[in-house]
Scaffold this active site. Structure first.
Site, PDB file in Angstrom:
ATOM      1  N   GLU A  94      73.460   8.842  32.768  1.00  0.00           N
ATOM      2  CA  GLU A  94      74.044   9.976  32.143  1.00  0.00           C
ATOM      3  C   GLU A  94      75.363  10.240  32.748  1.00  0.00           C
ATOM      4  OE1 GLU A  94      73.113  11.880  29.887  1.00  0.00           O
ATOM      5  OE2 GLU A  94      70.980  10.916  29.412  1.00  0.00           O
ATOM      6  N   SER A 365      19.971  54.091  27.311  1.00  0.00           N
ATOM      7  CA  SER A 365      19.319  54.403  28.716  1.00  0.00           C
ATOM      8  C   SER A 365      19.948  53.805  29.705  1.00  0.00           C
ATOM      9  CB  SER A 365      18.018  53.923  28.323  1.00  0.00           C
ATOM     10  OG  SER A 365      16.963  54.825  27.426  1.00  0.00           O
TER      11      SER A 365
END
Length: 691
Positions: A94, A365
């Site tokens: 690069e 319950s």
């Protein structure tokens, strides 16, 4: 002739002087512009290099649970955590002069311009790594002069304020490698299933070639082309004397093995838990969902992957695949409040709505242990006697009445103990207790247990008619398991940022908020639902799953026409199951009515497999004695029934069973506690007490 020559000479000299002047002016102007740009860049200082990063969620064992990335998988890693070859290869292909220029490679720019002129087209790029980094950070990838100008400006600022290694590190963490992977770490995981520091040199060289054109150089797209570019890079490294010819030949010949691309897209693990963890993050950190998902956070959650798997598999194996019934499940560590497993529904893809944390359903319950905790704290004992019979309660002076019934219409038609009433889930006993204490007491008690729903102080509250969130009920039971310490359902233990700084850590401090003695006695009584010795006018409610259990558990089930519950615990683990239909349809199938208990029992047994048995240890101020559970007397010599029961010290039964038939109890035997005056008139009528 001479005059004409002199005239032309003077004109030529004037032209040359004009060009020199204009050239000098242009040079000065360019220098002035350049210096102005430099000074402005210097004045503005270091540009931000913050980029979106994937936030990762981890399970309690440190393994990855999931991640968020907003479409960009990105994990920032320092240069030292990258294979050095990725750095060398990237620079080689690069920007060979990266360490020598100041952001712009003028020689390369001139060469690229000349090549473009010769070809009458854009054939060669000249952008440096710094320029590409600036473009990745701040700019759109268009090709306007404005973008070029901004790129140059940001390039100068980057070079002025960051070292070459910092720029290179940023570049390698932001460049695109294809298939949603941004940065070398994401690329390493995508293509090779490993961290960037663990890449081989050959793998690193191949990855360095992808950013030039991910759509062409990705090995998933064109493996041959990817290998050709790798070869080009390796030879360039050799040419620049980064590696030897022998090493270059070895890298080119090395075979590469890639991760299958379809493995990169997988279903999120524990999706309902994941959503709850994200909601807790928003609350704890004060951040939006987008901020969380792009901040590169490391989120350490409480989920136990083994228990989560057991929960999911148990639900799948238990529930008929053809049924539309839904399931909400959660498991909590009573010692910390950590949510260890959570299932909010049977299929997240079809319905992400969480029936454990977002839905509110009638607890039936399962509310009774909270009521009886308050009763024990208020002077009741496990052997407090009240008559179980069909009863019409007069609620107010206007004549309003309330007529609850027991399951299947069964009644003892005689006084029963609190211990047995809980094991058999007697509704009459519960409502009598509720009204004796005062209906507002259960509302306040529920808040102490962490119930956030607005409960109305109705007589029916004792039977769980007011909707609550299932996870809050499980958390309430976990507080009974831990002796009354305040806990809240917790999904996150710790959060760090990308640099490892701690942003949040669960303090894990738990204040004592319940009466420890009353909490223990209540928990102890709750073991009775699995004890067939407590069978009376009907069977204990846990009889159908008692044979599945190999440990001591405390628990309570609950049923309405549209809801089925089972919640229970031991000292180390609390879990709860709700089953029902989203549209509140009735549960008619016998099989479907059994799902909640079966799922709970199988989960608890599998989750605790291999763990040592943990006993419920009574705190100071609690004592245990053997009793006859039907009469409530202490078991003496010759008494046939013996059930070991815990009491708050000083409240043990005074009467003793010696085997002879005791005097038949016909009236309620309540604590000798003075009731509020407002309750005396109607209470005395149906309770049969006189003053």
């Amino acid at each position: 002739m001479d005059a004409m020559t002199n005239k032309r000479l003077r004109l030529t000299l004037k032209t040359v002087r004009a060009f020199i002047f204009l050239g000098a002016f242009a040079a000065l102007a360019a220098a002035a512009v350049f210096m102005t740009v430099i000074l402005i860049a210097k004045y503005q200082g270091a540009p931000s290099v913050q980029v979106p990063q994937s936030t990762i969620l981890y399970a309690s064992d440190g393994s990855k649970l999931g991640e968020t990335n907003y479409g960009e998988k990105r994990y920032w890693v320092p240069l030292k955590d990258m294979n050095p070859t990725i750095v060398k290869a990237t620079v080689a292909i690069e920007d060979q002069n990266f360490y020598d220029h100041h952001g712009f490679d003028y020689k390369r720019m001139a060469g690229a311009a000349l090549a473009d002129l010769k070809a009458f087209a854009k054939v060669q790029g000249a952008s440096t790594i710094t320029q590409q980094y600036a473009r990745n950070l701040y700019l759109e990838h268009d090709k306007t002069w404005k973008r070029k100008w901004n790129e140059a400006f940001y390039t100068i600022r980057l070079e002025q304020n960051y070292s070459k290694d910092e720029i290179l590190e940023g570049y390698l963490n932001t460049i695109y490698y294809g298939h949603g992977a941004y940065g070398i770490e994401a690329a390493s995981r995508l293509y090779f299933g490993k961290h960037a520091k663990n890449l081989t040199d050959a793998e690193a060289a191949l990855l360095a070639g992808i950013p030039k054109g991910p759509s062409g150089y990705s090995p998933y797209v064109n493996e041959t082309k990817a290998k050709e570019r790798q070869k080009t890079i390796v030879r360039m490294m050799e040419k620049q004397q980064m590696i030897s010819q022998k090493k270059a030949d070895e890298l080119i010949k090395e075979p590469l093995s890639y991760q299958p691309l379809n493995k990169q897209v997988s279903k999120r693990k524990a999706p309902y838990f994941y959503d709850n963890a994200m909601r807790e993050l928003e609350k704890k950190l004060g951040m939006t969902r987008e901020q969380i998902e792009t901040s590169g956070l490391n989120v350490y959650t409480t989920v136990d992957k083994r228990m989560q798997r057991i929960a999911e598999e148990t639900i799948t194996e238990t529930v008929n695949a053809g049924s539309d019934i839904q399931v909400g499940f959660s498991a909590i560590d009573p010692r910390t409040g950590n949510v260890l497993a959570l299932v909010g529904g049977r299929d997240y893809q079809k319905s992400p709505f969480d029936r454990t944390t977002q839905a509110k359903r009638q607890p039936a319950s399962t509310i009774k242990p909270l009521l009886y905790y308050k009763a024990i704290q208020s002077g009741f004992t496990p052997v407090t006697l009240m008559k179980s019979e069909e009863t019409e309660f007069q609620i107010d002076a206007k004549g309003e009445t309330y007529s609850p019934s027991n399951y299947n219409g069964y009644y003892a038609n005689k006084p029963i103990t609190l211990l047995q009433a809980l094991a058999l889930s007697d509704n009459i006993y519960a409502v009598k207790t509720h009204l004796f204490l005062g209906t507002n007491k259960l509302v306040k008690t529920a808040k102490e247990f962490g119930i956030t729903a607005h409960l109305q102080a109705l007589p029916s509250l004792a039977l769980g008619t007011e909707p609550v969130r299932p996870i809050e009920m499980v958390n309430a039971y976990a507080m009974l398991a831990n002796g009354g310490k305040k806990i809240e359902p917790t999904f996150i233990s710790r959060v760090t940022d990308a640099a490892g700084h701690v942003l949040y850590e669960n303090p894990n401090q738990h204040k004592q908020v319940l009466d420890e003695k009353a909490a223990f006695v209540t928990a102890s009584m709750m073991t009775g639902m699995f004890d067939i010795d407590l069978n009376g006018y009907t069977s204990v409610t846990g009889r159908t799953i008692a044979n599945r259990l190999t440990r001591t558990y405390a628990g309570k089930s609950g049923t309405t026409s549209a809801d089925s519950w089972m919640i229970g615990f031991n000292p180390k683990l609390a879990a709860g199951v709700w089953t029902g239909y989203d549209k509140n349809s009735t549960i008619d199938s016998v099989e479907e009515k059994s799902y909640a208990k079966t799922i709970w029992a199988d989960f608890m047994e599998d989750a605790l497999k291999g763990e040592p048995e943990t006993a419920f240890k009574p705190p100071k101020g609690v004592t245990g004695v053997y009793i006859d559970p039907e009469t409530g007397y202490s078991s003496g010599p010759g008494c046939a029934a013996k059930h070991y029961t815990y009491f708050v010290k000083g409240t043990e039964p005074a009467n003793v069973c010696y085997g002879a038939e005791p005097a038949k109890q016909t009236k309620d035997r309540l604590p000798s506690k003075e009731k509020p005056a407002s309750e005396k008139k109607w209470w005395d009528k149906w309770l049969g007490r006189h003053h």
